[in-house]
Design a protein around this motif. Structure first.
Motif, PDB file in Angstrom:
ATOM      1  N   GLN A 158      -1.456  -2.817  11.567  1.00 19.94           N
ATOM      2  CA  GLN A 158      -0.169  -3.479  11.434  1.00 19.94           C
ATOM      3  C   GLN A 158       0.836  -2.767  12.321  1.00 19.94           C
ATOM      4  O   GLN A 158       0.861  -1.556  12.395  1.00 19.94           O
ATOM      5  N   THR A 159       1.676  -3.516  12.985  1.00 15.18           N
ATOM      6  CA  THR A 159       2.619  -2.885  13.889  1.00 15.18           C
ATOM      7  C   THR A 159       3.824  -3.772  14.133  1.00 15.18           C
ATOM      8  O   THR A 159       3.747  -4.992  14.027  1.00 15.18           O
ATOM      9  N   ARG A 160       4.914  -3.151  14.462  1.00 15.86           N
ATOM     10  CA  ARG A 160       6.070  -3.880  14.969  1.00 15.86           C
ATOM     11  C   ARG A 160       5.825  -4.150  16.436  1.00 15.86           C
ATOM     12  O   ARG A 160       5.387  -3.273  17.171  1.00 15.86           O
ATOM     13  N   THR A 161       6.103  -5.350  16.881  1.00 13.37           N
ATOM     14  CA  THR A 161       5.939  -5.669  18.295  1.00 13.37           C
ATOM     15  C   THR A 161       7.286  -5.530  18.980  1.00 13.37           C
ATOM     16  O   THR A 161       8.212  -6.285  18.693  1.00 13.37           O
TER      17      THR A 161
ATOM     18  N   THR B  72       6.728   5.326  10.541  1.00 10.68           N
ATOM     19  CA  THR B  72       8.118   4.860  10.482  1.00 10.68           C
ATOM     20  C   THR B  72       8.909   5.243  11.726  1.00 10.68           C
ATOM     21  O   THR B  72       9.971   4.683  11.976  1.00 10.68           O
ATOM     22  N   LYS B  73       8.392   6.187  12.500  1.00 13.91           N
ATOM     23  CA  LYS B  73       9.115   6.691  13.668  1.00 13.91           C
ATOM     24  C   LYS B  73       8.631   6.088  14.983  1.00 13.91           C
ATOM     25  O   LYS B  73       9.318   6.210  16.001  1.00 13.91           O
ATOM     26  N   ALA B  74       7.445   5.498  14.978  1.00  9.22           N
ATOM     27  CA  ALA B  74       6.824   5.093  16.244  1.00  9.22           C
ATOM     28  C   ALA B  74       6.112   3.760  16.105  1.00  9.22           C
ATOM     29  O   ALA B  74       5.924   3.222  15.008  1.00  9.22           O
TER      30      ALA B  74
ATOM     31  N   LEU C 215       2.258  12.826   6.660  1.00  8.28           N
ATOM     32  CA  LEU C 215       2.606  12.912   8.081  1.00  8.28           C
ATOM     33  C   LEU C 215       2.308  11.592   8.780  1.00  8.28           C
ATOM     34  O   LEU C 215       3.117  11.108   9.581  1.00  8.28           O
ATOM     35  N   PHE C 216       1.163  10.972   8.482  1.00  5.80           N
ATOM     36  CA  PHE C 216       0.836   9.695   9.102  1.00  5.80           C
ATOM     37  C   PHE C 216       1.802   8.599   8.647  1.00  5.80           C
ATOM     38  O   PHE C 216       2.165   7.718   9.433  1.00  5.80           O
ATOM     39  N   THR C 217       2.212   8.658   7.393  1.00  6.75           N
ATOM     40  CA  THR C 217       3.214   7.709   6.907  1.00  6.75           C
ATOM     41  C   THR C 217       4.527   7.887   7.653  1.00  6.75           C
ATOM     42  O   THR C 217       5.164   6.917   8.091  1.00  6.75           O
TER      43      THR C 217
END
Length: 248
Positions: free
Chosen positions: A6-9, A43-45, A37-39
């Motif tokens: 899942q990702t923001r495009t 949220t940052k990238a 850390l992965f969570t």
């Protein structure tokens, strides 16, 4: 089967944010978890890049622990293996587990994510500049140089697959000496090879990430000017976190 990430495009023309980290050295019986850390990185990238030494001894159980933690990552994942991931001779299991966890594992291939091409190999040792090891003498030395050259050829083949205008090279071994400074000079030849930088500079590369040198420096450049980042978890970074954020 590889699960879809899942990702923001990012909108057209928008920079892609990449969270890059290396040398997690996940242990079989360690108490440390990277789930949080992965969570956080999710949220940052827009993409997570892991530059090798994902496991501590290359054990199947270590890869399974990492895969479990990666369930908290909700963005696409790209990785290369490191020397530690080969230690126990179970690298096929490590590969399979990471791929099943949804990781784009690069070993001489490229993948495009939201307009950025990621080309990756582990890389190998060999030294830098005029101190680079040459193929002369005993068969063992020639075999070492041949392995370094083979990894360089894999990188070239991966870069030839990139069709996007923006490209990131993902390595474990360093392509330049600048980002291993801080390590004992006696071990420089085992930390990377200038052959990698020579190949990188033949292509339009936007950024390079690597690990392996735990006491190196965060930032440098290839002779051709490509930015290089040592993203080993132990390296001090502008984020103040174990990972770097790189925008392309």
């Amino acid at each position: 089967m590889t699960k879809p990430a899942q990702t923001r495009t990012p909108a057209k023309g928008q920079k892609l944010r990449i969270a890059a980290v290396a040398d997690l050295h996940v242990k079989e019986s360690g108490s440390e978890s990277y789930r949080d850390l992965f969570t956080e990185m999710s949220t940052k990238a827009d993409v997570l890049v892991m530059a090798g030494d994902l496991t501590d001894l290359g054990k199947k159980a270590e890869a399974e622990r990492l895969a479990s933690d990666l369930r908290s990552c909700t963005i696409p994942m790209v990785a290369v293996l490191g020397n530690h991931d080969f230690e126990c001779g179970a690298v096929d299991d490590v590969r399979s587990i990471l791929k099943d966890a949804g990781v784009h594992l690069l070993e001489g291939q490229a993948v495009e994510i939201n307009g950025v091409g990621f080309a990756g190999v582990k890389g190998f040792a060999g030294g830098f500049g005029r101190h680079m090891l040459g193929s002369f003498g005993e068969p063992a030395i020639k075999a070492m140089v041949a392995e370094s050259m083979e990894e360089t050829m894999r990188l070239e083949n991966a870069l030839r697959q990139v069709r996007s205008e923006r490209a990131m090279v993902v390595l474990h071994y360093a392509p330049i000496a600048e980002t291993v400074e801080g390590e004992p000079k006696e071990i420089y030849p085992f930390l990377g090879s200038s052959r990698l930088a020579e190949t990188i500079d033949r292509f339009p590369v936007s950024a390079v990430v690597h690990g392996h040198a735990h006491r190196g420096r965060f930032e440098g450049r290839t002779p051709g000017g490509a930015p290089v980042y040592n993203v080993a978890a132990h390296i001090e970074k502008p984020t103040g976190r174990p990972y770097a954020i790189i925008e392309l």
